[in-house]
Design a protein around this motif. Structure first.
Motif, short mmCIF file in Angstrom:
data_model
loop_
_atom_site.label_atom_id
_atom_site.label_comp_id
_atom_site.label_asym_id
_atom_site.label_seq_id
_atom_site.Cartn_x
_atom_site.Cartn_y
_atom_site.Cartn_z
N MET A 121 41.60 36.80 49.60
CA MET A 121 42.01 38.17 49.32
C MET A 121 43.11 38.22 48.25
O MET A 121 43.09 39.08 47.38
CB MET A 121 42.46 38.87 50.61
N VAL A 122 44.06 37.28 48.31
CA VAL A 122 45.13 37.25 47.30
C VAL A 122 44.55 36.93 45.93
O VAL A 122 44.86 37.59 44.94
CB VAL A 122 46.22 36.22 47.70
N MET A 123 43.69 35.92 45.86
CA MET A 123 43.15 35.48 44.57
C MET A 123 42.20 36.51 43.94
O MET A 123 42.02 36.51 42.74
CB MET A 123 42.43 34.14 44.72
N THR A 124 41.62 37.38 44.75
CA THR A 124 40.71 38.40 44.21
C THR A 124 41.38 39.76 44.07
O THR A 124 40.72 40.74 43.72
CB THR A 124 39.44 38.53 45.08
N GLY A 125 42.67 39.83 44.34
CA GLY A 125 43.40 41.08 44.17
C GLY A 125 43.24 42.07 45.31
O GLY A 125 43.68 43.21 45.21
N LYS A 126 42.65 41.64 46.41
CA LYS A 126 42.46 42.53 47.56
C LYS A 126 43.68 42.56 48.47
O LYS A 126 43.77 43.40 49.36
CB LYS A 126 41.21 42.14 48.34
N ASN A 138 48.06 42.01 48.18
CA ASN A 138 49.23 41.79 47.35
C ASN A 138 49.89 40.47 47.77
O ASN A 138 50.22 40.30 48.95
CB ASN A 138 50.20 42.96 47.52
N PRO A 139 50.11 39.53 46.82
CA PRO A 139 50.70 38.24 47.20
C PRO A 139 52.10 38.37 47.79
O PRO A 139 52.45 37.64 48.72
CB PRO A 139 50.72 37.43 45.90
N THR A 140 52.90 39.31 47.29
CA THR A 140 54.25 39.50 47.83
C THR A 140 54.18 39.94 49.28
O THR A 140 54.93 39.44 50.13
CB THR A 140 55.02 40.54 46.99
N MET A 141 53.27 40.86 49.58
CA MET A 141 53.13 41.34 50.96
C MET A 141 52.60 40.21 51.86
O MET A 141 53.01 40.11 53.01
CB MET A 141 52.20 42.55 51.00
N ALA A 142 51.72 39.38 51.33
CA ALA A 142 51.19 38.26 52.10
C ALA A 142 52.31 37.27 52.45
O ALA A 142 52.38 36.77 53.57
CB ALA A 142 50.08 37.55 51.34
N LEU A 154 51.00 34.00 53.83
CA LEU A 154 50.95 33.06 52.72
C LEU A 154 52.32 32.39 52.66
O LEU A 154 53.33 33.07 52.46
CB LEU A 154 50.65 33.81 51.41
N LYS A 155 52.35 31.10 52.88
CA LYS A 155 53.63 30.37 52.90
C LYS A 155 53.76 29.55 51.63
O LYS A 155 52.86 28.78 51.29
CB LYS A 155 53.70 29.49 54.14
N ILE A 156 54.86 29.74 50.93
CA ILE A 156 55.12 29.05 49.66
C ILE A 156 56.47 28.37 49.77
O ILE A 156 57.49 29.03 50.00
CB ILE A 156 55.08 30.05 48.49
N SER A 157 56.49 27.05 49.57
CA SER A 157 57.72 26.28 49.75
C SER A 157 58.72 26.46 48.61
O SER A 157 59.91 26.28 48.81
CB SER A 157 57.40 24.80 49.92
N PRO A 191 49.60 31.92 34.33
CA PRO A 191 48.63 30.93 33.81
C PRO A 191 47.49 30.64 34.78
O PRO A 191 46.40 30.26 34.37
CB PRO A 191 49.48 29.69 33.57
N PHE A 192 47.72 30.82 36.10
CA PHE A 192 46.66 30.61 37.08
C PHE A 192 45.76 31.84 37.19
O PHE A 192 44.76 31.81 37.89
CB PHE A 192 47.23 30.31 38.46
N GLY A 193 46.12 32.93 36.54
CA GLY A 193 45.32 34.14 36.63
C GLY A 193 45.55 34.91 37.91
O GLY A 193 44.72 35.73 38.32
N ILE A 194 46.69 34.67 38.58
CA ILE A 194 46.98 35.34 39.85
C ILE A 194 47.58 36.72 39.63
O ILE A 194 47.45 37.59 40.46
CB ILE A 194 47.90 34.45 40.71
N VAL A 195 48.23 36.94 38.51
CA VAL A 195 48.84 38.25 38.24
C VAL A 195 48.12 38.96 37.12
O VAL A 195 47.37 38.38 36.38
CB VAL A 195 50.34 38.14 37.91
#
Length: 106
Positions: A71-76, A78-82, A88-91, A102-106
């Motif tokens: 869902m995050v990668m397809t824009g369904k 919001n990564p911030t909300m995740a 979504l856990k990011i270290s 560059p990853f095409g996430i935004v």
């Protein structure tokens, strides 16, 4: 819809080194569930290489279920909300932010 595994593999072809010239990094993606898996993303010498399994020392580890990652990668989703919702856990937020575009996430 593409699976989490397919979307992550697409990152290799979507990567735009001109947006982060000369930067090197290693990311680990731990995607749980069907069509997930463990992946290493190596950014080195203006290239992006994705391999299955966790190798090298990661500057940032991303953990998620396959469903949330898709869902995050397809824009369904919001990564911030995740992230704020703990889905979504990011270290290392600073490290992943350098590569979101560059990853095409935004």
């Amino acid at each position: 819809m593409k699976t989490a595994k397919e979307l992550l593999k697409d990152v290799e072809s979507q990567f735009d080194a001109s947006k982060v010239p000369g930067v090197n990094s290693v990311f680990h993606f731990i995607i749980n569930g069907e069509n997930g898996g463990d992946f290493t993303v190596l950014i080195e010498n203006d290239t992006c290489k994705i391999t299955e399994g966790l190798t090298k020392d990661a500057k940032c580890t991303v953990k998620s279920s396959a469903e949330v990652f898709e869902m995050v990668m397809t824009g369904k989703m919001n990564p911030t909300m995740a992230v704020m919702g703990g889905k979504l856990k990011i270290s290392n937020i600073g490290e992943i932010m350098k590569f979101a575009e560059p990853f095409g996430i935004v």
